[in-house]
Design an enzyme around this catalytic site. Sequence first.
Site, mmCIF file in Angstrom:
data_model
loop_
_atom_site.group_PDB
_atom_site.id
_atom_site.type_symbol
_atom_site.label_atom_id
_atom_site.label_comp_id
_atom_site.label_asym_id
_atom_site.label_seq_id
_atom_site.Cartn_x
_atom_site.Cartn_y
_atom_site.Cartn_z
ATOM 1 N N SER A 138 0.785 -1.243 0.000
ATOM 2 C CA SER A 138 0.000 0.000 0.000
ATOM 3 C C SER A 138 0.812 1.286 0.000
ATOM 4 C CB SER A 138 -0.946 0.020 1.191
ATOM 5 O OG SER A 138 -1.625 -1.200 1.285
ATOM 6 N N LYS A 182 3.299 4.574 7.377
ATOM 7 C CA LYS A 182 2.350 5.471 6.712
ATOM 8 C C LYS A 182 2.991 6.844 6.543
ATOM 9 C CE LYS A 182 -1.484 2.947 7.005
ATOM 10 N NZ LYS A 182 -1.675 2.212 5.756
#
Lengths: 426, 169
Positions: free
Chosen positions: B88, B125
């Site tokens: 991701s 992230k």
Amino acid sequence: MSGPLIALADANNFYCSCERVFNPRLEGRPVVVLSNNDGCIVSRSNEAKALGVPMGAPIHELKELVREHGIAVYSSNYPLYGDLSRRVMTILGRYSWQQEIYSIDESFLTLTGIADPVQHAKEMRADVRMRTGIPIAVGLGPTKTLAKLANFCAKKLDPWRADGVCNLAAMSSAELAQLMAGIPVDEIWGIGSRLSARLKAQGVQTVLDLKTADQRLMRRQYGVVMERIICELNGVGCLQIEEVAPDKKEIMASRSFGQLVTELTDIEAAVATHVSRGAEKLRRQGSVAALISVYIRTNPFRAQDPQYSGYMPVPLVVPTDDLGVLQSAANNALHTIFRPGYRYKKAGVLLSGLQGRDVGQGDLFADGPDPRREALFATLDRINGKYGRSTLRIATELSGRRWEMKQGNRSPRYTTCWQELPVVLT
Amino acid sequence: MTSSQGCIDAAPSFKTAPIDVLTSCKDVQVGLYPEDASSAALLPFVGARVEAGFPSPAEDFIERYLSLDELLIQDKASTFIVRVQGHSMIKDNIHPGDILIVDRAKRARPKSVVIAVLDGELTVKRLMKDDDGYYLKPANQAFPVIRLRQGSDFQVWGVVTFSIHKHEE
């Protein structure tokens, strides 16, 4: 701020805290860490303590409790603990011009002359927590013994528990006396369970009782170290850290050099001597060590000399009391931290991760020691002793799995093994 | 002498605000003691191994060799190495199997790539900020963003300073 001030910083439930660094799910949960060969508890998180899990108990006796409360159980991971110890000690060393590493997770620091020592200690605590994830408590006092006592207060007593810092030097004598009257004599540095039983039998129950006891009388009964403990409780520093053994869980051998030493060969010799002494203590108490650490430092009192200190823990693949292995590991550690060009004042060796010598592959949920297995291992030892180590090995060893210790549930060696790095998800 | 000059972040701090220890250290004459040759910020760095025969105080006279430690690690005590799993973050140039250098002492800023603790897992992230505050984008774009609130939905475990991607087996 007048008078000497010493801090004792130590990690809260160190091994359990190490397990939490890379496994945040464990925060707030009961966690225990076991010694590898006998599955006895060597560290408990506060939550596990609250459940009544006793220190040193064999895990197989606690099956019910583990299941009922979902206690996370880990085998010791000395490569991880050694590495995190190194980081914590490095950071602590930045907060004082004089650091004495006392055990894998405890360090004395001299803070004499610092304007706001409590604030300094809070910053140090926050810094260690931020950089390594390890929570520590800091006790401050005019002597090491009082710093240790203050550390106990910082961990266990209100109002200091919230901040994890306690400064006994800032208290009035009345406050201090009242505090000491409420703490049992067992909590004093150097007073183990045997000594405290004897003391209590003669009416010395609390710290205050010991502080106010007749020094000469106590010396006659218990020896000079006891007299020094009392002296320190009264605010006069007179104990070297070498005089007080960390506790049965660790062995320390260190000494200051008579003259300053600059050559590696001389320090190697000193370290070798310390390793021998340490190994002898190991054998006498029937233990093996899983971790050996070496530290060296210059003399912090010689402001004219460039200052340097080094500390290197070395985890051992198999916990041992074998002098050859220990010497080799210690020498390697020394070589990674030695820097030419400095005038060294002190070298020391620390043996940690001690456990009973008996060869046993402690099974997490075994029903207890198996006498046939014990007999087998005894025979194995005898044969190996006669014909050379590893003449005979257990089948699991040969299958290529980690045979050295029954790993049970050891967390990955997150910081020392490329194949076991922490994995982060995207 | 002052014992500290803290730099507390005015922005929401989702972990203990990193106080500028090095500044306070200078004030009290601590922090100048070399823990090891690579406590980079304060000392000339010699390398992971000290070559025999070169005295440390004479470092100024020696040409040094390149060291990846020196490049990638500012503070050995607060730097950790982790491996990436999952796809991701490919748009952020972070691929499965990559190695990340993570510094727990760096202060996270908007656009920082961080290791965050989400549902008890270490997660990588990019930290984002908009008018409503800080947030993280979830792995699955169909899900709502993960907002930082008081009493933290997530904690920052560390800031990613470098990533290492292998191009050749």
